[in-house]
Design a protein around this motif. Structure first.
Motif, PDB file in Angstrom:
ATOM      1  N   LEU A 535       6.903  -1.991   7.170  1.00 32.02           N
ATOM      2  CA  LEU A 535       7.789  -2.879   7.923  1.00 32.02           C
ATOM      3  C   LEU A 535       6.947  -3.765   8.840  1.00 32.02           C
ATOM      4  N   HIS A 536       7.467  -4.930   9.198  1.00 33.61           N
ATOM      5  CA  HIS A 536       6.687  -5.836  10.039  1.00 33.61           C
ATOM      6  C   HIS A 536       7.601  -6.857  10.706  1.00 33.61           C
ATOM      7  N   HIS A 537       7.121  -7.345  11.852  1.00 31.98           N
ATOM      8  CA  HIS A 537       7.761  -8.420  12.619  1.00 31.98           C
ATOM      9  C   HIS A 537       9.230  -8.142  12.927  1.00 31.98           C
ATOM     10  N   ILE A 538       9.531  -6.884  13.289  1.00 29.76           N
ATOM     11  CA  ILE A 538      10.911  -6.559  13.661  1.00 29.76           C
ATOM     12  C   ILE A 538      11.050  -6.425  15.181  1.00 29.76           C
ATOM     13  N   MET A 539      10.039  -6.972  15.906  1.00 26.51           N
ATOM     14  CA  MET A 539      10.106  -6.994  17.364  1.00 26.51           C
ATOM     15  C   MET A 539      11.170  -8.004  17.795  1.00 26.51           C
ATOM     16  N   SER A 585      -0.113 -12.479  -6.057  1.00 28.24           N
ATOM     17  CA  SER A 585      -1.008 -13.283  -6.903  1.00 28.24           C
ATOM     18  C   SER A 585      -2.102 -13.973  -6.101  1.00 28.24           C
ATOM     19  N   GLN A 586      -1.975 -13.986  -4.765  1.00 32.10           N
ATOM     20  CA  GLN A 586      -3.004 -14.621  -3.939  1.00 32.10           C
ATOM     21  C   GLN A 586      -4.226 -13.721  -3.754  1.00 32.10           C
ATOM     22  N   TYR A 587      -4.122 -12.479  -4.187  1.00 34.93           N
ATOM     23  CA  TYR A 587      -5.240 -11.545  -4.111  1.00 34.93           C
ATOM     24  C   TYR A 587      -5.992 -11.519  -5.444  1.00 34.93           C
ATOM     25  N   ALA A 588      -7.186 -10.957  -5.418  1.00 31.43           N
ATOM     26  CA  ALA A 588      -7.939 -10.757  -6.658  1.00 31.43           C
ATOM     27  C   ALA A 588      -7.119  -9.879  -7.607  1.00 31.43           C
ATOM     28  N   PRO A 589      -7.307 -10.021  -8.932  1.00 33.28           N
ATOM     29  CA  PRO A 589      -6.464  -9.297  -9.900  1.00 33.28           C
ATOM     30  C   PRO A 589      -6.371  -7.794  -9.656  1.00 33.28           C
ATOM     31  N   GLU A 590      -7.499  -7.160  -9.289  1.00 36.04           N
ATOM     32  CA  GLU A 590      -7.479  -5.709  -9.066  1.00 36.04           C
ATOM     33  C   GLU A 590      -6.575  -5.336  -7.896  1.00 36.04           C
ATOM     34  N   VAL A 591      -6.626  -6.134  -6.829  1.00 38.19           N
ATOM     35  CA  VAL A 591      -5.805  -5.872  -5.644  1.00 38.19           C
ATOM     36  C   VAL A 591      -4.350  -6.228  -5.933  1.00 38.19           C
ATOM     37  N   ALA A 592      -4.141  -7.360  -6.617  1.00 43.43           N
ATOM     38  CA  ALA A 592      -2.781  -7.789  -6.963  1.00 43.43           C
ATOM     39  C   ALA A 592      -2.074  -6.723  -7.797  1.00 43.43           C
ATOM     40  N   LYS A 593      -2.800  -6.154  -8.747  1.00 46.99           N
ATOM     41  CA  LYS A 593      -2.219  -5.121  -9.617  1.00 46.99           C
ATOM     42  C   LYS A 593      -1.821  -3.888  -8.807  1.00 46.99           C
ATOM     43  N   LEU A 594      -2.678  -3.523  -7.871  1.00 48.04           N
ATOM     44  CA  LEU A 594      -2.419  -2.362  -7.024  1.00 48.04           C
ATOM     45  C   LEU A 594      -1.159  -2.573  -6.187  1.00 48.04           C
ATOM     46  N   PHE A 595      -1.067  -3.717  -5.523  1.00 47.51           N
ATOM     47  CA  PHE A 595       0.069  -4.005  -4.647  1.00 47.51           C
ATOM     48  C   PHE A 595       1.355  -4.254  -5.434  1.00 47.51           C
ATOM     49  N   PRO A 602      -0.014   1.273  -1.958  1.00 45.30           N
ATOM     50  CA  PRO A 602      -0.156   2.264  -0.887  1.00 45.30           C
ATOM     51  C   PRO A 602       1.114   2.331  -0.050  1.00 45.30           C
ATOM     52  N   GLU A 603       1.566   3.531   0.253  1.00 45.81           N
ATOM     53  CA  GLU A 603       2.833   3.669   0.979  1.00 45.81           C
ATOM     54  C   GLU A 603       2.786   3.021   2.349  1.00 45.81           C
ATOM     55  N   LYS A 604       1.603   2.915   2.940  1.00 47.45           N
ATOM     56  CA  LYS A 604       1.507   2.245   4.238  1.00 47.45           C
ATOM     57  C   LYS A 604       1.879   0.770   4.132  1.00 47.45           C
ATOM     58  N   ASP A 605       1.815   0.192   2.928  1.00 55.17           N
ATOM     59  CA  ASP A 605       2.150  -1.218   2.710  1.00 55.17           C
ATOM     60  C   ASP A 605       3.406  -1.395   1.856  1.00 55.17           C
ATOM     61  N   LEU A 606       4.118  -0.309   1.605  1.00 52.16           N
ATOM     62  CA  LEU A 606       5.201  -0.311   0.626  1.00 52.16           C
ATOM     63  C   LEU A 606       6.244  -1.395   0.891  1.00 52.16           C
ATOM     64  N   LEU A 607       6.773  -1.453   2.108  1.00 50.44           N
ATOM     65  CA  LEU A 607       7.866  -2.379   2.407  1.00 50.44           C
ATOM     66  C   LEU A 607       7.368  -3.779   2.717  1.00 50.44           C
ATOM     67  N   TRP A 608       6.058  -3.934   2.780  1.00 46.40           N
ATOM     68  CA  TRP A 608       5.477  -5.277   2.885  1.00 46.40           C
ATOM     69  C   TRP A 608       5.600  -5.997   1.549  1.00 46.40           C
ATOM     70  N   PHE A 609       5.429  -5.239   0.454  1.00 49.08           N
ATOM     71  CA  PHE A 609       5.375  -5.850  -0.882  1.00 49.08           C
ATOM     72  C   PHE A 609       6.604  -5.587  -1.748  1.00 49.08           C
ATOM     73  N   HIS A 610       7.475  -4.662  -1.325  1.00 48.01           N
ATOM     74  CA  HIS A 610       8.582  -4.281  -2.213  1.00 48.01           C
ATOM     75  C   HIS A 610       9.884  -4.071  -1.439  1.00 48.01           C
ATOM     76  N   HIS A 611      10.992  -4.442  -2.080  1.00 50.78           N
ATOM     77  CA  HIS A 611      12.315  -4.088  -1.578  1.00 50.78           C
ATOM     78  C   HIS A 611      12.693  -2.795  -2.285  1.00 50.78           C
ATOM     79  N   VAL A 612      12.828  -1.714  -1.504  1.00 50.70           N
ATOM     80  CA  VAL A 612      12.871  -0.369  -2.085  1.00 50.70           C
ATOM     81  C   VAL A 612      14.208   0.299  -1.778  1.00 50.70           C
TER      82      VAL A 612
END
Length: 717
Positions: A535-539, A585-595, A602-612
């Motif tokens: 989550l981010h910018h919910i201040m 897609s703005q990241y290198a292919p290996e990182v883009a695939k991961l995210f 990574p679960e620490k970034d889960l809601l940054w990249f996905h609506h879950v």
């Protein structure tokens, strides 16, 4: 009456002593209590031989004498030459004898112009500790590092240290306004008393320079990126010159923010078009004027076409046109332009996180060689956690400068204890994969990934005129830690915490070990009780004090917290996968695939990249809803444990600083519950699910939390 006077005098003495400890930052120079170490130090330090007589060398000599007197109770004799005993020899390469220089030649070849050597050698059958470098400022860095060895109670036998900064520009960005307010400042008013300058030189200016030099910071931007053109007028340049004169012996250059529309506002021109000959000439003349007064002026930091600031796009030109025009103006004098990449537009509300990359990456290789593009650590805005900014590694032909925020705009202000070097390290260690595995952000920033010669790192300062400088005693560690990582972006945050605790409070292992663990865990705690699982910018908006995930009524979509979490009955999170905004897609292919993959992100970034989905199973088997709620509760519990750790430290430190931190931790703990309750009550409207048993139940309603207003929260504008 006599008794009252005595009590008042005792109060003044006690207050003065405690304030002095707070004011001294990490340069406490506490008495060394280990008798064996004291004996070792004294045996290896018979006297000081000082080579050279510059103001910088005199500062180094004074620092050594102050350190020895306070830590060892000894005033070391300043000797003219070696006289058959162990000495400390301090001076630059130019002042060394040929005998010493010959002994150190291999080491001298290893260091750069700001690097230093601390080495034990044998001369005339006696051990001599040499502190040297290629110039006097490098020697000063060596002196501070030598004193840190004593402060942290390390041995000085057979020293063999060669160390150079890995980054050229190690700079504090002060968001200070000319009226002495500080944007996102939580430690009082600005240090710079423009009204009294240039005639009055506050001792704070000298102590500020000393603290920065002790951690290798070599530049300061005096003014806010939301710039005021008046700073470039003769009246204010006289004041800037006075500060530059104070800072110079400490190796610190001054920089200013350049308001792009200055040719109109103070130059009486009708345009600020970077292609206009009159505008080009105006900036060249202004640069010449500044450098005539301040020959070592560093250059300009520019925020352009962002959040209402004027820039080249006002005239149909681009960032390259603007930056290169200014670069030409300062180039004859060796100046640099730091051009910020923090841009986003209400006209492109698809995904704010993509805008800086989309706007700047196509300009790779088009900037002049004295331009460095300053990029925030993440693509949004100094959040408690963000994935690294996709621009890092994506502009191989352009030097990129890291911008961290030391002031805690989104991390509880100076009321919350948050050790930010842990955040900084996480970003610097992130692998961009732009040249294969191991292409870390740190290697982009220090220039080694693409062999960039111009390198830089900036920290938005958390310094004000409070007695303790930073509003919270532990916020001093973030200033310190920034400086250490600016010198070497590969340092471990645990090492930094250890150094800072020992230098600031105590070397007692029973104090250092639990407090170090507390500091290292503190950043994860704030993520948990504010913005877990990506989550981010919910201040709350504007002042950014406290939670405001419900805010949705602002004129620009990307100013609203609802834009970032997108909570609905189906789930929560911002879809930046290929099926969403495709920010991956703005990241290198290996990182883009991961995210991009929900299962590998990574679960620490889960809601940054996905609506879950609320029912999505996390790796620990919990549903997303339960996991989110337990993270919030976990953050509250972590701060409670921080309070317990701090209570046990009372016998190791002075009562004034102990009570100061104790009260602040109590505030922090109360505010963690505010964050937990407000956010979970709001998100519960969409999940429709009960809170897990382990989560404490709110004692207030959602409407109560929504009703809270803070029109005078500090640092807002």
């Amino acid at each position: 009456m006599a008794l009252l006077k005595l009590v008042f005098l005792f109060f003044l003495i006690s207050f003065s002593a405690s304030a002095q400890k707070d004011y001294k930052l990490w340069l406490q120079y506490n008495v060394v209590n280990n008798s064996a170490l004291v004996s070792e130090y004294k045996n290896n330090l018979g006297g000081i031989i000082v080579l050279g007589n510059s103001e910088t060398i005199r500062i180094a000599q004074k620092e050594l004498q102050t350190g020895f007197e306070n830590m060892l109770g000894t005033i070391l004799e300043i000797k003219p030459n070696i006289k058959g005993e162990n000495n400390l020899i301090v001076g630059s390469q130019l002042d060394l004898s040929s005998e010493i220089k010959s002994e150190l030649q291999v080491d001298l070849d290893k260091i750069n112009n700001e690097g230093f050597i601390i080495k034990t050698i044998s001369l005339k059958n006696k051990k001599q500790i040499i502190i040297t470098g290629k110039n006097d400022v490098a020697v000063l860095y060596g002196v501070f590092n030598f004193l840190r060895i004593l402060q942290t109670n390390k041995a000085v036998k057979n020293l063999n240290i060669t160390d150079s900064p890995k980054i050229n520009l190690r700079i504090l960005n002060h968001w200070d306004n000319l009226d002495r307010t500080v944007e996102r400042g939580y430690a009082g008013f600005s240090l710079w008393n423009w009204q009294k300058l240039p005639g009055f030189i506050d001792q704070r200016y000298i102590d500020y320079a000393r603290a920065n030099a002790s951690v290798g910071i070599n530049g300061t931007v005096l003014t806010n990126v939301n710039a005021n053109a008046l700073i470039l007028t003769p009246q204010y340049l006289d004041k800037v010159e006075a500060l530059a004169n104070v800072f110079r012996p400490y190796g610190i250059k001054v920089y200013l923010t350049a308001r792009f529309s200055a040719p109109i506002e103070i130059g009486n021109l009708k345009t600020a078009d970077p292609k206009d000959p009159e505008v080009i000439n105006w900036w060249k003349n202004k640069a010449a004027e500044i450098y005539k007064q301040i020959p070592d002026f560093g250059g300009f930091l520019v925020k352009a076409n962002s959040e209402g600031q004027p820039g080249p796009q006002n005239y149909g030109k681009d960032h390259v046109d603007g930056a290169n025009m200014l670069a030409d103006a300062v180039a004859p004098f060796g100046g640099v332009i730091m051009w910020r990449a923090f841009v986003y537009s209400e006209h492109d509300a698809n995904d704010r996180a993509k805008q800086a990359y989309a706007e700047f990456q196509p300009y790779d290789g088009k900037f002049k060689k004295n331009v460095i593009v300053q990029v925030k650590n993440g693509a949004i805005d100094f959040q408690p956690r963000e994935p690294f900014h996709p621009l890092f590694g994506a502009m191989p032909k352009t030097p990129l400068m890291m911008e961290f925020q030391i002031t805690q705009e989104y991390l509880g202000f100076s009321t919350h204890l948050v050790f930010l070097p842990k955040l900084f390290q996480e970003v610097l260690e992130s692998d961009t994969y732009q040249k294969g595995k191991g292409s870390t952000v740190a290697k982009v920033v220090d220039g080694t990934l693409y062999q960039n010669k111009l390198t830089g790192i900036a920290g938005v300062a958390n310094i004000g005129n409070d007695l303790n400088w930073t509003g919270h005693p532990f916020a001093q560690a973030n200033w310190y830690g920034f400086g250490r990582l600016a010198w070497n972006p590969h340092l471990d945050s645990e090492t930094i915490a250890d150094e800072w605790l020992r230098s600031t409070f105590s070397n007692d292992e029973n104090f250092v070990k639990p407090l170090k663990n507390m500091m290292i865990e503190s950043r994860e705690a704030v993520v948990n009780y504010m913005t877990p699982l990506g989550l981010h910018h919910i201040m709350d908006t504007g002042h950014h004090y406290g939670p405001g995930p419900w805010v949705s009524n602002l004129s620009r979509p990307e100013w609203n917290p609802t834009y970032y979490h997108k909570a609905d009955k189906n789930g929560i999170g911002f879809d930046r996968s290929k099926s969403g905004t495709n920010a991956v897609s703005q990241y290198a292919p290996e990182v883009a695939k991961l995210f991009d993959n929900l299962e590998t992100c990574p679960e620490k970034d889960l809601l940054w990249f996905h609506h879950v989905s609320w029912d999505y199973k996390l790796k620990n088997g919990q549903t997303l809803w339960n996991g989110l709620a337990l993270k919030y509760q976990g953050g509250v519990n972590q701060v409670k444990e921080m309070q317990n750790v701090w209570k046990k430290s009372e016998k190791y430190i002075d009562s004034e600083r102990f009570n100061e931190v104790k009260m602040l931790l109590e505030i922090q703990h109360e505010e963690t519950k505010w964050w937990r309750d407000a956010c979970l009550l709001y998100f519960q409207q969409f999940s429709g699910k009960e809170l897990p048993e382990a989560v404490e139940k709110p004692t207030q309603t959602l409407e109560y939390f929504k009703s809270l207003k803070f029109p005078f929260a500090p640092g807002n504008g």
